[in-house]
Design a protein around this motif. Structure first.
Motif, PDB file in Angstrom:
ATOM      1  N   ILE A  99       0.841  -1.201   0.000  1.00  0.00           N
ATOM      2  CA  ILE A  99       0.000   0.000   0.000  1.00  0.00           C
ATOM      3  C   ILE A  99       0.872   1.245   0.000  1.00  0.00           C
ATOM      4  N   SER A 100       1.921   1.221   0.802  1.00  0.00           N
ATOM      5  CA  SER A 100       2.834   2.359   0.864  1.00  0.00           C
ATOM      6  C   SER A 100       3.490   2.601  -0.491  1.00  0.00           C
ATOM      7  N   GLN A 101       3.906   1.533  -1.155  1.00  0.00           N
ATOM      8  CA  GLN A 101       4.523   1.673  -2.477  1.00  0.00           C
ATOM      9  C   GLN A 101       3.533   2.218  -3.492  1.00  0.00           C
ATOM     10  N   LEU A 102       2.292   1.768  -3.415  1.00  0.00           N
ATOM     11  CA  LEU A 102       1.280   2.276  -4.339  1.00  0.00           C
ATOM     12  C   LEU A 102       1.003   3.749  -4.091  1.00  0.00           C
ATOM     13  N   ASN A 103       0.950   4.129  -2.818  1.00  0.00           N
ATOM     14  CA  ASN A 103       0.654   5.518  -2.471  1.00  0.00           C
ATOM     15  C   ASN A 103       1.795   6.456  -2.846  1.00  0.00           C
ATOM     16  N   PHE A 107       6.013   1.728  -6.673  1.00  0.00           N
ATOM     17  CA  PHE A 107       5.684   0.438  -7.264  1.00  0.00           C
ATOM     18  C   PHE A 107       5.626   0.520  -8.784  1.00  0.00           C
ATOM     19  N   TYR A 108       5.131   1.619  -9.300  1.00  0.00           N
ATOM     20  CA  TYR A 108       4.962   1.757 -10.743  1.00  0.00           C
ATOM     21  C   TYR A 108       5.973   2.699 -11.380  1.00  0.00           C
ATOM     22  N   SER A 109       6.967   3.108 -10.658  1.00  0.00           N
ATOM     23  CA  SER A 109       7.923   4.060 -11.223  1.00  0.00           C
ATOM     24  C   SER A 109       8.647   3.481 -12.430  1.00  0.00           C
ATOM     25  N   HIS A 110       8.913   2.182 -12.443  1.00  0.00           N
ATOM     26  CA  HIS A 110       9.604   1.587 -13.586  1.00  0.00           C
ATOM     27  C   HIS A 110       8.731   1.638 -14.842  1.00  0.00           C
ATOM     28  N   VAL A 111       7.434   1.567 -14.705  1.00  0.00           N
ATOM     29  CA  VAL A 111       6.533   1.666 -15.858  1.00  0.00           C
ATOM     30  C   VAL A 111       6.610   3.071 -16.443  1.00  0.00           C
TER      31      VAL A 111
END
Length: 133
Positions: A99-103, A107-111
């Motif tokens: 949740i912390s990574q999503l917020n 989590f999606y920085s590589h995309v």
């Protein structure tokens, strides 16, 4: 003097191994309250303690044929309670990290980086093709 509780418990465990649901219910009712108290001490949440209690007894039913009637059933339950509590904490921590990574967008920085690279590369290729030889 023979300990009547141990004889009864051994008999219940033998019956449980054979798939007797009444023996299972008797063991559940014998240990549920004490085990719930132990779980509450470990997890500090009544809802989670109840969930873990159900998980423990579900597991007992699943492994019933492997139970040893000469072993302490209570000790097995308390060990399972400790292990289930630890697993619940680990799962909770993993979920909080997700949740912390999503917020934070980690989590999606590589995309996003890949999309930016593709866009930059496309612009660069267009610019190269527009140049005269």
């Amino acid at each position: 003097m023979v300990d009547q509780d141990n004889i009864d418990e051994r008999e219940l465990l033998l019956q449980l191994q054979a798939g007797n649901r009444i023996a299972f219910e008797k063991l559940y009712h014998r240990y549920a309250e004490k085990l719930t108290i132990k779980l509450l001490q470990l997890v500090k949440s009544e809802d989670l303690a109840q969930d873990l209690l159900q998980d423990i007894f579900l597991k007992i039913w699943q492994i019933r044929t492997e139970l040893k009637e000469e072993k302490s059933f209570g000790a097995l339950l308390y060990t399972m309670a400790t292990n289930q509590s630890r697993n619940a904490f680990r799962s909770s921590i993993r979920e909080q990290n997700r949740i912390s990574q999503l917020n934070t967008g980690e989590f999606y920085s590589h995309v996003e980086e890949n999309l930016q690279f593709e866009e930059t590369n496309k612009i660069f290729e267009e610019a190269l093709s527009a140049l005269t030889p």
